[in-house]
Design an enzyme around this catalytic site. Structure first.
Site, PDB file in Angstrom:
ATOM      1  N   HIS A  82      12.314  71.998  89.962  1.00 48.19           N
ATOM      2  CA  HIS A  82      12.565  71.244  91.191  1.00 48.19           C
ATOM      3  C   HIS A  82      11.270  70.660  91.731  1.00 48.19           C
ATOM      4  O   HIS A  82      10.182  71.007  91.286  1.00 48.19           O
ATOM      5  CB  HIS A  82      13.194  72.150  92.256  1.00 48.19           C
ATOM      6  CG  HIS A  82      12.281  73.244  92.723  1.00 48.19           C
ATOM      7  ND1 HIS A  82      12.114  74.426  92.042  1.00 48.19           N
ATOM      8  CD2 HIS A  82      11.453  73.325  93.804  1.00 48.19           C
ATOM      9  CE1 HIS A  82      11.245  75.193  92.679  1.00 48.19           C
ATOM     10  NE2 HIS A  82      10.822  74.541  93.767  1.00 48.19           N
ATOM     11  N   HIS A 133       8.658  70.633 103.118  1.00 49.09           N
ATOM     12  CA  HIS A 133       8.901  72.021 102.721  1.00 49.09           C
ATOM     13  C   HIS A 133       8.005  72.982 103.501  1.00 49.09           C
ATOM     14  O   HIS A 133       8.450  74.067 103.896  1.00 49.09           O
ATOM     15  CB  HIS A 133       8.657  72.154 101.214  1.00 49.09           C
ATOM     16  CG  HIS A 133       8.874  73.533 100.672  1.00 49.09           C
ATOM     17  ND1 HIS A 133       9.896  74.357 101.096  1.00 49.09           N
ATOM     18  CD2 HIS A 133       8.193  74.241  99.719  1.00 49.09           C
ATOM     19  CE1 HIS A 133       9.840  75.499 100.434  1.00 49.09           C
ATOM     20  NE2 HIS A 133       8.822  75.461  99.617  1.00 49.09           N
ATOM     21  N   GLU A 137       7.803  72.199  90.227  1.00 45.81           N
ATOM     22  CA  GLU A 137       7.699  73.632  89.952  1.00 45.81           C
ATOM     23  C   GLU A 137       8.725  74.069  88.905  1.00 45.81           C
ATOM     24  O   GLU A 137       9.764  73.441  88.732  1.00 45.81           O
ATOM     25  CB  GLU A 137       7.892  74.429  91.242  1.00 45.81           C
ATOM     26  CG  GLU A 137       6.811  74.121  92.274  1.00 45.81           C
ATOM     27  CD  GLU A 137       7.027  74.816  93.601  1.00 45.81           C
ATOM     28  OE1 GLU A 137       6.017  75.190  94.237  1.00 45.81           O
ATOM     29  OE2 GLU A 137       8.189  74.977  94.014  1.00 45.81           O
TER      30      GLU A 137
END
Length: 277
Positions: free
Chosen positions: A113, A119, A242
């Site tokens: 993702h 975030h 990631e």
């Protein structure tokens, strides 16, 4: 006599609602749909053709570096049992529907993702720096897959030793995480390899890298997990990828292509990533 009559009158209704509830429950329960599993109904004829599931496509030219999402895939820290049941068949041909219809439910930071600036920065979240605002030009283009020394986190010292040429804009870092197959283990492992804070800041200040990816769930080492994210995402110009699947992919130069789901308002999104020679 009256009581007996009433019982007989209500018995058909009882059985109707009993079997109706079973039908509804069956319709809301996903039957095994994972390719390769045997049909659950012995009356169903076997399928002679099965799909081929590849890691490498186009006669070795295209590498899929996206992890398959599975029930046992690890999630960040607080879920020791992995992702769990995330796929549900809400309508089923076997149960009388005209088509099979599934729904998904899991974190947007599941498996391979991207992280958007929202975030870890609330003011960016409020301002709309989400996955829908990420520059696709950054996510697609020439780049490098490099091997990090296996006993080290990605520090400033390690980055200097890799001698990444000026002008390189996309780099995927393969670490000990791949050798240890951490993404195939259900329980989250805090000893994973990632960016230290000084490594993240050195990358931002001394390179032209705008797409940076690693091979476990957080891109930053556990002790520096927030500080590393802050350093990489503060400028809003760097995209973090990631949990890449870098097994058996030769290090070198590739055309990198990562396409996240387009979900306005989401601070992360599952992403399909491929490398093309």
């Amino acid at each position: 006599m009256a009581k007996t009559t009433i019982i007989y009158l209500f018995l058909p209704l009882f059985f109707f609602f009993f079997f109706f509830s079973l039908t509804v429950a069956a319709a809301n329960t996903a039957y095994p749909t994972i390719p390769g599993t045997e049909p659950t109904n012995g009356c169903i004829p076997p399928v002679e053709r099965r799909p081929i599931r590849r890691e490498v496509h186009g006669n070795g030219r295209i590498y899929d570096v996206t992890h398959r999402i599975t029930n046992s895939m690890p999630t960040y820290v607080d879920h020791v049992d992995g992702v769990g049941e995330f796929l549900r068949l809400t309508e089923s041909i076997k149960n009388g529907s005209l088509s099979n219809l599934s729904e998904l439910r899991f974190s947007v930071h599941t498996g391979t993702h991207i992280d958007a600036p929202g975030h870890v920065f609330d003011h960016y979240y409020d301002a709309g720096f989400d996955v829908d605002a990420v520059d696709l030009e950054v996510l697609n283009g020439p780049g490098l897959l490099v091997d990090v020394p296996r006993d080290k986190n990605i520090s400033a010292e390690v980055l200097k030793s890799l001698n990444i040429a000026k002008g390189v804009r996309r780099v995927l870092f393969r670490t000990l995480n791949t050798d240890r197959r951490l993404m195939y283990k259900t329980e989250f492992d805090t000893s994973y390899v990632g960016f230290t804070e000084d490594g993240a800041r050195w990358l931002v200040e001394n390179t032209e890298i705008k797409l940076v990816g690693t091979d476990y769930l957080p891109i930053a080492a556990f002790d520096d997990v927030l500080k590393g994210h802050y350093a990489l995402l503060e400028s809003t110009e760097i995209v973090v990828v990631e949990a890449l699947k870098l097994d058996d992919v030769p290090a070198g130069i590739y055309s990198i292509h990562c396409l996240p789901l387009r979900v306005p308002g989401a601070e992360g999104a599952p992403t399909r990533c491929i490398l093309i020679k």
